[in-house]
Scaffold this motif. Structure first.
Motif, PDB file in Angstrom:
ATOM      1  N   LEU A   1      14.487  -5.561   8.501  1.00 23.98           N
ATOM      2  CA  LEU A   1      14.011  -4.273   7.989  1.00 23.98           C
ATOM      3  C   LEU A   1      14.210  -3.177   9.027  1.00 23.98           C
ATOM      4  O   LEU A   1      14.598  -2.047   8.693  1.00 23.98           O
ATOM      5  CB  LEU A   1      12.536  -4.378   7.606  1.00 23.98           C
ATOM      6  CG  LEU A   1      12.215  -5.224   6.370  1.00 23.98           C
ATOM      7  CD1 LEU A   1      10.706  -5.445   6.258  1.00 23.98           C
ATOM      8  CD2 LEU A   1      12.749  -4.566   5.099  1.00 23.98           C
TER       9      LEU A   1
ATOM     10  N   THR B   1       9.468  -2.992  -3.161  1.00 21.55           N
ATOM     11  CA  THR B   1       8.576  -2.040  -2.505  1.00 21.55           C
ATOM     12  C   THR B   1       9.019  -0.605  -2.660  1.00 21.55           C
ATOM     13  O   THR B   1       8.425   0.307  -2.093  1.00 21.55           O
ATOM     14  CB  THR B   1       8.444  -2.377  -1.002  1.00 21.55           C
ATOM     15  OG1 THR B   1       9.756  -2.391  -0.409  1.00 21.55           O
ATOM     16  CG2 THR B   1       7.779  -3.719  -0.794  1.00 21.55           C
TER      17      THR B   1
ATOM     18  N   VAL C   1       4.481  -6.079   8.833  1.00 25.16           N
ATOM     19  CA  VAL C   1       4.685  -7.489   8.500  1.00 25.16           C
ATOM     20  C   VAL C   1       3.654  -8.298   9.279  1.00 25.16           C
ATOM     21  O   VAL C   1       3.582  -8.204  10.514  1.00 25.16           O
ATOM     22  CB  VAL C   1       6.114  -7.941   8.864  1.00 25.16           C
ATOM     23  CG1 VAL C   1       6.311  -9.417   8.507  1.00 25.16           C
ATOM     24  CG2 VAL C   1       7.154  -7.079   8.155  1.00 25.16           C
TER      25      VAL C   1
ATOM     26  N   GLU D   1      11.746   0.807  -1.613  1.00 27.06           N
ATOM     27  CA  GLU D   1      12.537   1.335  -0.502  1.00 27.06           C
ATOM     28  C   GLU D   1      14.010   1.100  -0.787  1.00 27.06           C
ATOM     29  O   GLU D   1      14.390   0.307  -1.642  1.00 27.06           O
ATOM     30  CB  GLU D   1      12.145   0.633   0.802  1.00 27.06           C
ATOM     31  CG  GLU D   1      10.688   0.813   1.195  1.00 27.06           C
ATOM     32  CD  GLU D   1      10.391   2.158   1.800  1.00 27.06           C
ATOM     33  OE1 GLU D   1      11.329   2.826   2.270  1.00 27.06           O
ATOM     34  OE2 GLU D   1       9.210   2.542   1.809  1.00 27.06           O
TER      35      GLU D   1
ATOM     36  N   LYS E   1      14.217   1.073   8.909  1.00 25.58           N
ATOM     37  CA  LYS E   1      12.801   1.204   8.577  1.00 25.58           C
ATOM     38  C   LYS E   1      11.954   1.098   9.843  1.00 25.58           C
ATOM     39  O   LYS E   1      12.290   0.360  10.766  1.00 25.58           O
ATOM     40  CB  LYS E   1      12.377   0.124   7.580  1.00 25.58           C
ATOM     41  CG  LYS E   1      13.245   0.042   6.336  1.00 25.58           C
ATOM     42  CD  LYS E   1      13.288   1.345   5.575  1.00 25.58           C
ATOM     43  CE  LYS E   1      14.197   1.257   4.359  1.00 25.58           C
ATOM     44  NZ  LYS E   1      14.298   2.561   3.654  1.00 25.58           N
TER      45      LYS E   1
ATOM     46  N   LYS F   1       3.119   2.340   4.709  1.00 21.01           N
ATOM     47  CA  LYS F   1       3.530   2.367   3.299  1.00 21.01           C
ATOM     48  C   LYS F   1       3.410   1.001   2.643  1.00 21.01           C
ATOM     49  O   LYS F   1       2.910   0.871   1.520  1.00 21.01           O
ATOM     50  CB  LYS F   1       4.981   2.860   3.185  1.00 21.01           C
ATOM     51  CG  LYS F   1       5.200   4.315   3.526  1.00 21.01           C
ATOM     52  CD  LYS F   1       6.671   4.670   3.320  1.00 21.01           C
ATOM     53  CE  LYS F   1       6.972   6.094   3.719  1.00 21.01           C
ATOM     54  NZ  LYS F   1       8.423   6.398   3.573  1.00 21.01           N
ATOM     55  N   ASN F   2       3.893  -0.036   3.319  1.00 16.62           N
ATOM     56  CA  ASN F   2       3.948  -1.375   2.715  1.00 16.62           C
ATOM     57  C   ASN F   2       3.389  -2.412   3.685  1.00 16.62           C
ATOM     58  O   ASN F   2       3.771  -2.439   4.858  1.00 16.62           O
ATOM     59  CB  ASN F   2       5.398  -1.750   2.376  1.00 16.62           C
ATOM     60  CG  ASN F   2       6.021  -0.799   1.379  1.00 16.62           C
ATOM     61  OD1 ASN F   2       5.725  -0.832   0.198  1.00 16.62           O
ATOM     62  ND2 ASN F   2       6.900   0.083   1.866  1.00 16.62           N
ATOM     63  N   LYS F   3       2.478  -3.238   3.173  1.00 13.77           N
ATOM     64  CA  LYS F   3       1.865  -4.295   3.972  1.00 13.77           C
ATOM     65  C   LYS F   3       2.347  -5.645   3.460  1.00 13.77           C
ATOM     66  O   LYS F   3       1.987  -6.065   2.357  1.00 13.77           O
ATOM     67  CB  LYS F   3       0.346  -4.241   3.895  1.00 13.77           C
ATOM     68  CG  LYS F   3      -0.284  -3.004   4.533  1.00 13.77           C
ATOM     69  CD  LYS F   3      -0.503  -1.882   3.565  1.00 13.77           C
ATOM     70  CE  LYS F   3      -1.309  -0.751   4.189  1.00 13.77           C
ATOM     71  NZ  LYS F   3      -1.375   0.435   3.292  1.00 13.77           N
ATOM     72  N   LEU F   4       3.181  -6.325   4.242  1.00 18.33           N
ATOM     73  CA  LEU F   4       3.735  -7.627   3.854  1.00 18.33           C
ATOM     74  C   LEU F   4       3.023  -8.734   4.623  1.00 18.33           C
ATOM     75  O   LEU F   4       3.002  -8.714   5.859  1.00 18.33           O
ATOM     76  CB  LEU F   4       5.238  -7.702   4.165  1.00 18.33           C
ATOM     77  CG  LEU F   4       6.141  -6.600   3.638  1.00 18.33           C
ATOM     78  CD1 LEU F   4       7.598  -6.951   3.927  1.00 18.33           C
ATOM     79  CD2 LEU F   4       5.936  -6.372   2.152  1.00 18.33           C
TER      80      LEU F   4
ATOM     81  N   VAL G   1       8.936  -0.443  11.535  1.00 13.65           N
ATOM     82  CA  VAL G   1       8.287  -1.715  11.208  1.00 13.65           C
ATOM     83  C   VAL G   1       7.311  -2.112  12.311  1.00 13.65           C
ATOM     84  O   VAL G   1       7.612  -2.008  13.503  1.00 13.65           O
ATOM     85  CB  VAL G   1       9.341  -2.833  11.042  1.00 13.65           C
ATOM     86  CG1 VAL G   1       8.665  -4.143  10.625  1.00 13.65           C
ATOM     87  CG2 VAL G   1      10.401  -2.436  10.017  1.00 13.65           C
TER      88      VAL G   1
ATOM     89  N   ASP H   1       6.922   2.199   7.807  1.00 14.03           N
ATOM     90  CA  ASP H   1       7.395   1.849   6.462  1.00 14.03           C
ATOM     91  C   ASP H   1       6.876   0.472   6.056  1.00 14.03           C
ATOM     92  O   ASP H   1       6.565   0.241   4.883  1.00 14.03           O
ATOM     93  CB  ASP H   1       8.926   1.857   6.423  1.00 14.03           C
ATOM     94  CG  ASP H   1       9.500   3.243   6.669  1.00 14.03           C
ATOM     95  OD1 ASP H   1       9.098   4.178   5.958  1.00 14.03           O
ATOM     96  OD2 ASP H   1      10.338   3.381   7.576  1.00 14.03           O
ATOM     97  N   TYR H   2       6.804  -0.437   7.041  1.00 15.71           N
ATOM     98  CA  TYR H   2       6.342  -1.800   6.771  1.00 15.71           C
ATOM     99  C   TYR H   2       5.488  -2.303   7.931  1.00 15.71           C
ATOM    100  O   TYR H   2       5.823  -2.093   9.097  1.00 15.71           O
ATOM    101  CB  TYR H   2       7.519  -2.767   6.613  1.00 15.71           C
ATOM    102  CG  TYR H   2       8.343  -2.545   5.368  1.00 15.71           C
ATOM    103  CD1 TYR H   2       8.018  -3.194   4.176  1.00 15.71           C
ATOM    104  CD2 TYR H   2       9.444  -1.699   5.382  1.00 15.71           C
ATOM    105  CE1 TYR H   2       8.767  -2.993   3.032  1.00 15.71           C
ATOM    106  CE2 TYR H   2      10.192  -1.490   4.244  1.00 15.71           C
ATOM    107  CZ  TYR H   2       9.853  -2.139   3.065  1.00 15.71           C
ATOM    108  OH  TYR H   2      10.590  -1.940   1.924  1.00 15.71           O
TER     109      TYR H   2
END
Length: 294
Positions: free
Chosen positions: A65, A289, A155, A291, A70, A40-43, A72, A152-153
């Protein structure tokens, strides 16, 4: 069935439209897009300056997170100095190979999975002597062939600067890349980190914000905060560049020990000012993001 179709988990079950979208793409590109499509999210954690505690911040963002419930992934793309295995106490661990080309990341407690070149080195003394193309290739492999599953993430901890590794990551992620830039308060760091913010704009990523690490020292005996470097350099930089400021993280000797020994600082010392600051940093990340905390 084409070679690209053979490499895809959908096999021959794709619709004509899906097959058309894959036309002309290499099996690696298809695998890369499929893998990243589950995230979902690329940090991307960046810094123009070395020694600012960027890997520590990346690891603690990932751990925080995960503690919020989440799912991760934490990917270490610092080819020449991978720090994540030590920071999480995972030295000596190795990813499991699945099939011919897939790798399972190493699990660290609940909800957090880790991949690093440090897991694949024969020993801690071995130097990685690679030019750009080799580094670019291994980063592509990590993103395409690591079996992260649904996350979800993700990192991604990059080495300092704006060279091959961060550039490769930002280009492969494209406009979905969301950057967290780490600095310390003093101007020597801020000057270099300013370039990282400009870099994110040039490559088309989104700036989530700036984290000011090593932001003073809170005395454990008297509770008074002492400014070791000049104050609020990261906050001033964020205001100057028009990007969000995510928060200040004060120094704590126990955080350094946590990194040496590989334990979860926030879980062991949840009531310290530094642990509270770490949790405060992820609140705007969750907000930006889309969330919510668990």
């Amino acid at each position: 069935m084409s070679e690209a179709c053979k490499s895809c988990s959908h096999g021959s079950s794709c619709s004509d439209e899906m097959k058309e979208n894959c036309e002309g793409k290499s099996p690696e590109q298809i695998a890369l897009e499929e893998n990243l499509g589950r995230v979902k999210n690329k940090l991307v954690v960046l810094s123009g300056k070395g020694g600012v505690g960027k890997s520590t911040v990346a690891a603690n963002i990932a751990m925080s997170l995960a503690q919020e419930g989440k799912k991760v992934g934490l990917l270490d793309v610092d080819v020449h100095g991978p720090s994540i295995p030590r920071l999480l106490g995972l030295q000596g661990k190795q990813p499991q190979v699945v099939g011919e080309s897939r790798m399972e990341p190493v699990q660290w407690e609940r909800n957090l999975w880790v991949m690093s070149l440090g897991f694949l080195m024969p020993n801690d003394s071995e130097a990685v002597i690679w030019r750009g193309p080799m580094k670019i290739g291994v980063i592509r492999q990590f993103l395409a062939q690591t079996d992260w599953g649904e996350l979800d993430y993700l990192v991604i901890d990059c080495p300092p600067g704006t060279g091959d590794e961060p550039l490769t990551v930002m280009q492969l992620l494209g406009p979905e890349a969301q950057a967290v830039v780490v600095t310390t308060p003093h101007m020597l760091s801020v000057d270099d980190v300013r370039r990282s913010i400009t870099f994110v704009g040039h490559v088309g990523g989104r700036m989530l914000g700036v984290v000011e690490n090593m932001s003073g020292f809170v005395c454990p005996d008297c509770g008074k905060q002492h400014e070791i470097f000049s104050s609020k350099g990261g906050e001033k930089l964020a205001a100057e560049m028009g990007v969000p400021f995510l928060g200040r993280i004060p120094m704590d000797p126990e955080l350094a020990r946590a990194g040496d020994e590989g334990f979860n600082y926030g879980k062991v010392f949840p009531d310290t000012e530094t642990a509270k600051a770490m949790r405060a940093v992820i609140e705007p990340i969750l907000q930006f993001t889309g969330e919510k905390a668990a």
